[in-house]
Motif scaffolding. Structure first.
Motif, short mmCIF file in Angstrom:
data_model
loop_
_atom_site.label_atom_id
_atom_site.label_comp_id
_atom_site.label_asym_id
_atom_site.label_seq_id
_atom_site.Cartn_x
_atom_site.Cartn_y
_atom_site.Cartn_z
N THR A 63 148.68 96.75 63.70
CA THR A 63 147.97 97.82 64.42
C THR A 63 147.66 97.40 65.84
O THR A 63 147.85 98.16 66.79
CB THR A 63 146.65 98.15 63.69
OG1 THR A 63 146.96 98.56 62.35
CG2 THR A 63 145.92 99.26 64.37
N GLY A 64 147.18 96.17 66.00
CA GLY A 64 146.87 95.67 67.33
C GLY A 64 148.09 95.63 68.23
O GLY A 64 148.00 95.92 69.43
N LEU A 65 149.24 95.27 67.67
CA LEU A 65 150.47 95.19 68.44
C LEU A 65 150.81 96.54 69.06
O LEU A 65 151.29 96.62 70.20
CB LEU A 65 151.61 94.73 67.54
CG LEU A 65 152.98 94.50 68.20
CD1 LEU A 65 152.89 93.37 69.21
CD2 LEU A 65 154.03 94.22 67.15
N LEU A 66 150.54 97.62 68.34
CA LEU A 66 150.85 98.96 68.82
C LEU A 66 149.72 99.54 69.67
O LEU A 66 149.96 100.15 70.72
CB LEU A 66 151.11 99.89 67.63
CG LEU A 66 152.31 99.53 66.75
CD1 LEU A 66 152.33 100.42 65.51
CD2 LEU A 66 153.61 99.66 67.52
N VAL A 67 148.49 99.35 69.22
CA VAL A 67 147.35 100.03 69.84
C VAL A 67 146.95 99.41 71.17
O VAL A 67 146.67 100.13 72.15
CB VAL A 67 146.14 100.03 68.88
CG1 VAL A 67 144.87 100.51 69.59
CG2 VAL A 67 146.43 100.93 67.68
N GLN A 68 146.92 98.09 71.25
CA GLN A 68 146.34 97.43 72.42
C GLN A 68 147.03 97.78 73.74
O GLN A 68 146.36 98.20 74.70
CB GLN A 68 146.31 95.91 72.19
CG GLN A 68 145.29 95.51 71.14
CD GLN A 68 145.43 94.08 70.67
OE1 GLN A 68 146.38 93.40 71.02
NE2 GLN A 68 144.48 93.62 69.88
N PRO A 69 148.36 97.63 73.86
CA PRO A 69 148.97 97.99 75.15
C PRO A 69 148.89 99.47 75.47
O PRO A 69 148.76 99.85 76.63
CB PRO A 69 150.42 97.51 75.01
CG PRO A 69 150.65 97.35 73.55
CD PRO A 69 149.34 97.03 72.94
N ILE A 70 148.96 100.32 74.43
CA ILE A 70 148.89 101.76 74.67
C ILE A 70 147.51 102.16 75.17
O ILE A 70 147.37 102.92 76.14
CB ILE A 70 149.25 102.54 73.39
CG1 ILE A 70 150.74 102.34 73.07
CG2 ILE A 70 148.95 104.02 73.54
CD1 ILE A 70 151.17 102.93 71.74
N ILE A 71 146.46 101.63 74.52
CA ILE A 71 145.10 101.93 74.97
C ILE A 71 144.87 101.38 76.37
O ILE A 71 144.24 102.03 77.23
CB ILE A 71 144.07 101.36 73.98
CG1 ILE A 71 144.15 102.10 72.63
CG2 ILE A 71 142.65 101.47 74.55
CD1 ILE A 71 143.85 103.58 72.72
N GLY A 72 145.38 100.18 76.64
CA GLY A 72 145.26 99.62 77.98
C GLY A 72 145.93 100.50 79.03
O GLY A 72 145.38 100.76 80.10
N TYR A 73 147.15 100.97 78.71
CA TYR A 73 147.88 101.86 79.63
C TYR A 73 147.11 103.15 79.86
O TYR A 73 146.94 103.59 81.00
CB TYR A 73 149.26 102.15 79.03
CG TYR A 73 150.03 103.24 79.76
CD1 TYR A 73 150.74 102.95 80.91
CD2 TYR A 73 150.03 104.55 79.29
CE1 TYR A 73 151.45 103.94 81.59
CE2 TYR A 73 150.72 105.55 79.95
CZ TYR A 73 151.44 105.24 81.09
OH TYR A 73 152.13 106.23 81.75
N LEU A 74 146.62 103.77 78.78
CA LEU A 74 145.92 105.04 78.91
C LEU A 74 144.61 104.88 79.68
O LEU A 74 144.25 105.73 80.50
CB LEU A 74 145.65 105.63 77.52
CG LEU A 74 146.88 106.09 76.73
CD1 LEU A 74 146.47 106.55 75.33
CD2 LEU A 74 147.61 107.22 77.46
#
Length: 469
Positions: A63-74
């Motif tokens: 989950t962290g692998l997917l969520v972290q960069p996306i949340i950072g980008y957003l």
């Protein structure tokens, strides 16, 4: 009227400004500490074997692998005149985490608990990633180490309190024993308290902290208007990964070995220490004749011994939060007046934690576990501050959130490798099949991570100038 950009240097913030913007980490760490200290106990209670436990954890790092960069980008591309840039993500993650913490210990079967862990970890990451970026958003370069260390101080408090919650609830008269396959009431109450603290602490930061608009607000609006959405964001994330600064990649190697070690602790410390140190492993119901009164009584005694030992393991694990807090406090006071060498502080801290893990193998009196976890806490305090402080000196402010999210891939990838068989394979191969040997592997991994600090050579990244706060 909104200003399109900020041209002035960021002002230095007071102690209370930095404290307020960091306080939400108390709740985030309540979630992580309850997850890290008691999920394996819940899995065991619902029927998981020692060998199955790491795999049940795999959803969390995935989950962290997917969520972290996306949340950072957003969050980099978000701005609202009232809610700000990072705070909307704090709130969304806090609400989801609180709901999951209330429900998780009531899971009727193993797969439901594993699914709840997936949701919980995703929700915590939604809140956590923007907190890391907020330090770089708000603080000038000279105060960033101070800001990350302040977060570590609050994380230490949260870890210690949350890790002791089940023990404390039991001491207040709530049973820590239940029928086979049922999570004890003390754990359920502890998770409910954790959920409430999570939400309230995040709300405190939201209402006491203001955010600066992005440096070029007009450009951000234009970029968002022309953007093709999430697919464009994914493309930009992959481009940023391929173009990451060299120092970030080198810090990633250190993070890899550090977080592999801590995953071993979170997933296997409870079965390892209840068995090896407390001599009170989880009793298997099938090993007892439950129709026989005497045999049933023996099972009940063994179950109580295990649950008491598991409470104490959780409590001792809280000691690493307390020692990380003390380490962060000392480092905060020192860094406020003197320059520090981030590289060597981090190296020595990881070596200390490695010794702490290895020492567990030789402990026969449970009380000595305190000293093992004190050493581990020193490494934990550094892991939560020094890599991020070094990274913030190596990346562009406009992509701070996204790069902080990408950087955390170096946290989740080692956990995925460990969860999908790497942990069991390596400690079985190198040290032996007993669960305590996972702690030997954790210590070895942390020592390798400490020595990997020799790879960091950029003076701007290594040196921290005193904050003189």
């Amino acid at each position: 009227m909104e200003k399109s950009s900020i041209k002035l240097a960021k002002p230095r913030l007071s102690f209370w400004n930095i404290f307020n913007m960091s306080f939400g980490f108390l709740g985030i760490q309540f979630g992580f500490a309850l997850q890290g200290g008691f999920m394996s106990r819940i899995f065991q209670t619902l029927g998981a074997s020692e060998g199955e436990i790491p795999m049940l954890w795999v959803a969390a790092p995935l989950t962290g692998l997917l969520v972290q960069p996306i949340i950072g980008y957003l969050s980099d591309r978000t701005w609202h005149p009232t809610w700000g840039r990072r705070k909307p993500f704090f709130l969304i993650g806090a609400i989801l985490s609180t709901l999951t913490l209330f429900f998780l210990p009531h899971s009727p079967v193993l797969w439901v608990a594993a699914g709840c862990l997936w949701v919980l970890d995703a929700s915590i990451n939604i809140s956590m990633e923007p907190f890391r970026a907020l330090v770089a958003d708000k603080l000038p370069e000279s105060q960033r180490s101070y800001g990350f260390v302040m977060q570590t101080l609050i994380i230490g408090v949260g870890t210690w309190i949350a890790s002791n919650l089940p023990w404390l609830v039991n001491k207040l008269g709530v049973s820590n024993v239940a029928d086979p396959g049922i999570v004890p009431l003390s754990i359920k109450i502890a998770f409910a308290i954790g959920g409430a603290v999570f939400l309230l602490s995040i709300l405190y930061t939201i209402f006491t902290t203001s955010e600066y608009p992005p440096e070029d607000l007009a450009e951000l609006k234009k970029s968002n208007h022309e953007s093709r959405g999430l697919l464009n964001g994914v493309k930009e994330i992959f481009q940023s990964i391929s173009n990451m600064p060299k120092t970030m990649a080198l810090l990633g190697i250190i993070q890899f070995f550090s977080w592999f070690a801590f995953f071993a602790m979170w997933s296997l410390a409870t079965p390892a220490l209840t068995d090896h140190v407390f001599k009170a492993p989880l009793p298997m119901e099938q090993a007892y004749n439950m129709s026989n009164v005497a045999s049933k009584a023996l099972f009940a005694d063994a179950s109580k011994a295990y649950n008491n030992a598991a409470d104490l393991v959780g409590s001792y694990m809280g000691m690493y939060g307390l020692s990380s807090m003390a380490f962060a406090l000392i480092l905060t006071l020192y860094a406020a007046k003197r320059d520090i060498n981030r590289k060597y502080i981090h190296m020595i801290s990881l070596l200390a934690g490695g010794i702490g893990f290895i020492s567990m193998y030789f402990i026969r009196d449970p009380e000595y576990l305190i000293y093992s976890f004190i050493l581990i806490g020193i490494s934990w305090g550094s892991i939560l501050s020094m890599p991020y402080a070094m990274l913030s000196s190596a990346i562009h402010a406009k992509k701070m959130g996204m790069y902080m999210g990408i950087f955390n891939m170096f946290i989740v990838i080692p956990q995925i490798i460990a969860a999908t068989g790497g942990l069991n394979f390596l400690y079985h191969l190198i040290f032996g099949k007993e669960a305590i040997n996972a702690m030997l592997l954790a210590g070895t991994s942390l020592i390798i991570g400490g020595l990997a600090n020799f790879l960091i050579t950029d003076p701007k990244v290594i040196k921290h100038v005193s904050t003189d706060l």
